[in-house]
Design a protein around this motif. Sequence first.
Motif, PDB file in Angstrom:
ATOM      1  N   ASP A 145       0.629  -0.856  -0.077  1.00  0.00           N
ATOM      2  CA  ASP A 145       0.167   0.003   0.100  1.00  0.00           C
ATOM      3  C   ASP A 145       0.858   1.563   0.449  1.00  0.00           C
ATOM      4  O   ASP A 145       0.364   2.563  -0.653  1.00  0.00           O
ATOM      5  N   SER A 146       1.610   1.162   0.966  1.00  0.00           N
ATOM      6  CA  SER A 146       3.255   2.633   0.733  1.00  0.00           C
ATOM      7  C   SER A 146       3.696   3.078  -0.728  1.00  0.00           C
ATOM      8  O   SER A 146       3.734   3.907  -1.323  1.00  0.00           O
ATOM      9  N   TYR A 147       3.809   1.912  -1.099  1.00  0.00           N
ATOM     10  CA  TYR A 147       4.299   1.743  -2.391  1.00  0.00           C
ATOM     11  C   TYR A 147       3.129   2.729  -3.210  1.00  0.00           C
ATOM     12  O   TYR A 147       3.397   3.503  -4.329  1.00  0.00           O
ATOM     13  N   LEU A 148       2.735   2.148  -3.489  1.00  0.00           N
ATOM     14  CA  LEU A 148       1.078   1.673  -4.535  1.00  0.00           C
ATOM     15  C   LEU A 148       1.025   3.917  -4.327  1.00  0.00           C
ATOM     16  O   LEU A 148       0.392   4.242  -5.271  1.00  0.00           O
ATOM     17  N   SER A 149       0.495   4.119  -3.178  1.00  0.00           N
ATOM     18  CA  SER A 149       0.162   5.575  -2.184  1.00  0.00           C
ATOM     19  C   SER A 149       0.592   6.236  -3.081  1.00  0.00           C
ATOM     20  O   SER A 149       1.082   7.519  -3.780  1.00  0.00           O
ATOM     21  N   LEU A 150       2.420   6.159  -2.863  1.00  0.00           N
ATOM     22  CA  LEU A 150       3.401   7.423  -3.792  1.00  0.00           C
ATOM     23  C   LEU A 150       3.457   7.320  -5.004  1.00  0.00           C
ATOM     24  O   LEU A 150       3.801   8.183  -6.393  1.00  0.00           O
TER      25      LEU A 150
END
Length: 265
Positions: free
Chosen positions: A125-130
Amino acid sequence: MPPSSDLGRALCIITGASRGFGRAVARDLSRLVQPGSVLVLAARSGDELRALQAELTDSEAGRAGLKVQVAVADVGRTEGLEAIIRSSAEAFSENIDRVILINNAASLGDVSRFTRSFTDMAEVDSYLSLNVSSSLCLTARVLQAFPGRGGLRHTVVNVTSLCALQPFRSWVLYCTGKAAREMMFRVLAEEEPELRVLNYSPGPLDTEMQQEARSRTADPDVKIAFSDMKTRGQLLTCEESCAKLMKVLLEDGFSSGAHIDVYDV
């Protein structure tokens, strides 16, 4: 029609502007916009942004009349997007006739592992958020903050990759993010035909991200392929690729939503 000689009096918003391809884009745009234009440089590194700001506003460089705003912002966070919009709105004037958004900020992700190892939803989720959510939300915020009016044109550029179209082993995060972003902007082009939307693939660039790819990629064949490109001098400089992007924007003959690779220009 012959290509335009400039990009008009523009508000240009560039994410990931502190280094690499984003920095090259900022430099080229500063030379191709008319006096009275504004560049909003966004990235997490304030020192690098301010150094670029000083360079671009140096009147001896022939860029008099250009305003350069710095937005020190993490695009993966809501407050980062708010900072970019705030800086853009503060600098906007009624004389501006074009808004150009360059969605360049991105990260490679962990390429040292294969797909089956990604069990932590928070990590993904952190990767996709950025890399995905930020581009969608920033684009939507820009379009809402600067709605179409008489004479105001919008150009939205997504810096994409061959990885949006082709799978690379051990690059599941990067390939997924690039594919999602590309489809996002293709949908935008369908929804809003008055916009000019471009997915530009800059090719294999000689950057820190490429160095990371050569040193950390888990799949041996992919790792060797990137290392061989470096050894054989096949990597492009950011300036070489950016010049091709500027040519595409000036000619303005692409189909909105199209994927254009540096080698197609």
